[in-house]
Design a protein around this motif. Structure first.
Motif, mmCIF file in Angstrom:
data_model
loop_
_atom_site.group_PDB
_atom_site.id
_atom_site.type_symbol
_atom_site.label_atom_id
_atom_site.label_comp_id
_atom_site.label_asym_id
_atom_site.label_seq_id
_atom_site.Cartn_x
_atom_site.Cartn_y
_atom_site.Cartn_z
ATOM 1 N N ILE A 1 15.454 17.640 70.415
ATOM 2 C CA ILE A 1 14.720 17.444 71.675
ATOM 3 C C ILE A 1 15.477 16.470 72.575
ATOM 4 C CG2 ILE A 1 12.660 16.344 72.673
ATOM 5 C CD1 ILE A 1 11.089 17.517 70.248
ATOM 6 N N THR A 2 15.963 15.386 71.991
ATOM 7 C CA THR A 2 16.635 14.353 72.772
ATOM 8 C C THR A 2 17.947 14.852 73.360
ATOM 9 O OG1 THR A 2 15.604 12.680 71.360
ATOM 10 C CG2 THR A 2 17.458 11.964 72.721
ATOM 11 N N ILE A 3 18.773 15.522 72.559
ATOM 12 C CA ILE A 3 20.041 16.008 73.099
ATOM 13 C C ILE A 3 19.788 17.106 74.128
ATOM 14 C CG2 ILE A 3 20.543 17.682 71.262
ATOM 15 C CD1 ILE A 3 23.095 15.472 73.167
ATOM 16 N N ASN A 4 18.746 17.902 73.959
ATOM 17 C CA ASN A 4 18.393 18.889 74.985
ATOM 18 C C ASN A 4 18.121 18.191 76.318
ATOM 19 O OD1 ASN A 4 18.061 21.913 74.487
ATOM 20 N ND2 ASN A 4 17.270 21.065 72.573
ATOM 21 N N ALA A 5 17.404 17.077 76.282
ATOM 22 C CA ALA A 5 17.109 16.343 77.519
ATOM 23 C C ALA A 5 18.398 15.805 78.141
ATOM 24 C CB ALA A 5 16.133 15.201 77.236
ATOM 25 N N PHE A 6 19.269 15.218 77.326
ATOM 26 C CA PHE A 6 20.516 14.698 77.856
ATOM 27 C C PHE A 6 21.416 15.819 78.376
ATOM 28 C CE2 PHE A 6 19.588 10.844 75.234
ATOM 29 C CZ PHE A 6 19.530 9.974 76.308
ATOM 30 N N ASN A 7 21.398 16.974 77.702
ATOM 31 C CA ASN A 7 22.161 18.119 78.203
ATOM 32 C C ASN A 7 21.735 18.467 79.619
ATOM 33 O OD1 ASN A 7 22.407 20.218 75.176
ATOM 34 N ND2 ASN A 7 23.517 18.385 75.737
ATOM 35 N N ARG A 8 20.442 18.486 79.845
ATOM 36 C CA ARG A 8 19.954 18.852 81.173
ATOM 37 C C ARG A 8 20.346 17.822 82.230
ATOM 38 N NH1 ARG A 8 18.433 21.755 77.453
ATOM 39 N NH2 ARG A 8 17.246 23.660 77.683
ATOM 40 N N VAL A 9 20.292 16.550 81.865
ATOM 41 C CA VAL A 9 20.727 15.505 82.803
ATOM 42 C C VAL A 9 22.202 15.716 83.160
ATOM 43 C CG1 VAL A 9 21.203 13.026 83.060
ATOM 44 C CG2 VAL A 9 19.013 13.788 82.095
ATOM 45 N N SER A 10 23.037 15.915 82.164
ATOM 46 C CA SER A 10 24.475 16.053 82.408
ATOM 47 C C SER A 10 24.816 17.361 83.120
ATOM 48 C CB SER A 10 25.250 15.954 81.098
ATOM 49 O OG SER A 10 25.224 14.620 80.636
ATOM 50 N N ILE A 11 24.189 18.447 82.718
ATOM 51 C CA ILE A 11 24.471 19.741 83.345
ATOM 52 C C ILE A 11 24.037 19.733 84.809
ATOM 53 C CG2 ILE A 11 23.825 22.191 83.391
ATOM 54 C CD1 ILE A 11 23.671 21.958 80.250
ATOM 55 N N LEU A 12 22.827 19.282 85.069
ATOM 56 C CA LEU A 12 22.319 19.299 86.438
ATOM 57 C C LEU A 12 23.014 18.279 87.331
ATOM 58 C CD1 LEU A 12 18.594 19.981 85.639
ATOM 59 C CD2 LEU A 12 20.232 21.546 86.683
ATOM 60 N N SER A 13 23.554 17.209 86.728
ATOM 61 C CA SER A 13 24.328 16.224 87.482
ATOM 62 C C SER A 13 25.791 16.640 87.614
ATOM 63 C CB SER A 13 24.280 14.864 86.780
ATOM 64 O OG SER A 13 22.978 14.367 86.707
ATOM 65 N N ARG A 14 26.172 17.595 86.805
ATOM 66 C CA ARG A 14 27.583 18.005 86.694
ATOM 67 C C ARG A 14 28.473 16.816 86.363
ATOM 68 N NH1 ARG A 14 28.314 22.683 91.144
ATOM 69 N NH2 ARG A 14 27.093 24.228 90.021
ATOM 70 N N HIS A 15 28.071 16.107 85.296
ATOM 71 C CA HIS A 15 28.910 15.004 84.825
ATOM 72 C C HIS A 15 30.273 15.569 84.443
ATOM 73 C CE1 HIS A 15 25.120 12.540 83.703
ATOM 74 N NE2 HIS A 15 25.583 12.169 84.874
ATOM 75 N N PRO A 16 31.343 14.961 84.932
ATOM 76 C CA PRO A 16 32.677 15.520 84.699
ATOM 77 C C PRO A 16 33.237 15.186 83.323
ATOM 78 C CG PRO A 16 32.854 13.523 85.983
ATOM 79 C CD PRO A 16 31.370 13.789 85.802
ATOM 80 N N VAL A 17 34.096 16.052 82.857
ATOM 81 C CA VAL A 17 34.916 15.787 81.682
ATOM 82 C C VAL A 17 36.346 15.905 82.176
ATOM 83 C CG1 VAL A 17 35.580 16.523 79.368
ATOM 84 C CG2 VAL A 17 33.196 16.746 80.112
ATOM 85 N N ARG A 18 37.025 14.788 82.200
ATOM 86 C CA ARG A 18 38.392 14.758 82.730
ATOM 87 C C ARG A 18 39.391 14.605 81.596
ATOM 88 N NH1 ARG A 18 35.473 11.686 86.692
ATOM 89 N NH2 ARG A 18 35.457 12.805 88.674
ATOM 90 N N ALA A 19 40.563 15.136 81.820
ATOM 91 C CA ALA A 19 41.640 15.020 80.839
ATOM 92 C C ALA A 19 42.097 13.572 80.755
ATOM 93 C CB ALA A 19 42.814 15.909 81.229
ATOM 94 N N ALA A 20 42.400 13.143 79.555
ATOM 95 C CA ALA A 20 42.950 11.802 79.356
ATOM 96 C C ALA A 20 44.437 11.842 79.650
ATOM 97 C CB ALA A 20 42.706 11.348 77.920
ATOM 98 N N ALA A 21 44.968 10.747 80.133
ATOM 99 C CA ALA A 21 46.401 10.653 80.396
ATOM 100 C C ALA A 21 47.157 10.707 79.075
ATOM 101 C CB ALA A 21 46.715 9.359 81.131
ATOM 102 N N THR A 22 48.305 11.380 79.077
ATOM 103 C CA THR A 22 49.088 11.513 77.845
ATOM 104 C C THR A 22 50.308 10.618 77.834
ATOM 105 O OG1 THR A 22 50.268 13.386 78.802
ATOM 106 C CG2 THR A 22 48.333 13.875 77.434
ATOM 107 N N THR A 23 50.639 10.039 78.983
ATOM 108 C CA THR A 23 51.780 9.122 79.028
ATOM 109 C C THR A 23 51.354 7.838 79.724
ATOM 110 O OG1 THR A 23 52.557 9.924 81.164
ATOM 111 C CG2 THR A 23 53.421 11.039 79.199
ATOM 112 N N THR A 24 52.191 6.838 79.599
ATOM 113 C CA THR A 24 51.862 5.555 80.225
ATOM 114 C C THR A 24 52.911 5.145 81.252
ATOM 115 O OG1 THR A 24 52.943 4.380 78.425
ATOM 116 C CG2 THR A 24 50.553 4.735 78.234
ATOM 117 N N SER A 25 53.668 6.101 81.771
ATOM 118 C CA SER A 25 54.678 5.764 82.775
ATOM 119 C C SER A 25 54.003 5.311 84.058
ATOM 120 C CB SER A 25 55.564 6.987 83.051
ATOM 121 O OG SER A 25 54.819 7.967 83.730
#
Length: 187
Positions: free
Chosen positions: A137-161
């Protein structure tokens, strides 16, 4: 900006922080309930992931995949989780929890609920059944918050230059936002 993501969507957690905090407090209580019921972290994360897969929540999948790996879950089992019924990789307890999680996520399918409860009764006690359902139930609620907000998932940097320092800063900011999202607070 006041809670908006890109002008089209509102970050629900930022726009309504009191409601968000209440959901986080619920997640804290559910986490305690799961621990008291004896559910291990891997089982909880499997439930979080399976529900997030069904709902298509990229943000929650990102957060809970990392949490499952930190808890000791294997990439092999994570890879076949969508087809858990067709493998021998999951224990009877895990299978019962996954069936309950799916039935919780699609409550209109009463036949699936009856089957899930039947399977759960064979291997889980009432406290465990309740805890699994609360996690779902709880993760379903958080899924809806994130989906409807379109919380982003961004790629992590692979280098430190130096050329990628801006990308690293963006990835770090994204990680900080993801860490503060309600999905981290789920059971």
């Amino acid at each position: 900006m006041n809670g908006t993501t890109d002008g089209r969507r509102v970050y629900l957690d930022k726009q309504s922080p009191a409601a968000y905090r209440a959901l986080v407090h619920t997640a804290d209580a559910v986490r305690a309930t799961a621990a008291e019921a004896g559910l291990d972290r891997i089982l909880v994360e499997l439930v979080n992931l399976r529900v997030s897969q069904i709902n298509g929540c990229a943000s929650c999948l990102d957060v809970h995949t990392r949490a499952a790996l930190r808890a000791g879950e294997t990439t092999r089992r994570l890879g076949v989780l969508p087809a858990w019924r067709d493998t021998e990789l999951f224990t009877a307890r895990e299978r019962a929890a996954l069936a309950l999680a799916e039935a919780t996520t699609d409550p209109a399918d009463r036949l699936a609920q009856d089957r899930a409860y039947g399977a759960a009764r064979a291997v889980l006690d009432d406290e465990e059944i309740s805890a699994v359902i609360w996690v779902a139930i709880t993760i379903n609620a958080f899924n809806r918050v994130s989906i409807l907000s379109r919380h982003p998932v961004r790629a992590a940097a692979t280098t430190t230059s130096p050329a990628t320092s801006a990308v690293s800063a963006t990835a770090s900011a994204s990680a900080a936002v993801s860490a503060s999202l309600p999905v981290d607070a789920t059971a």
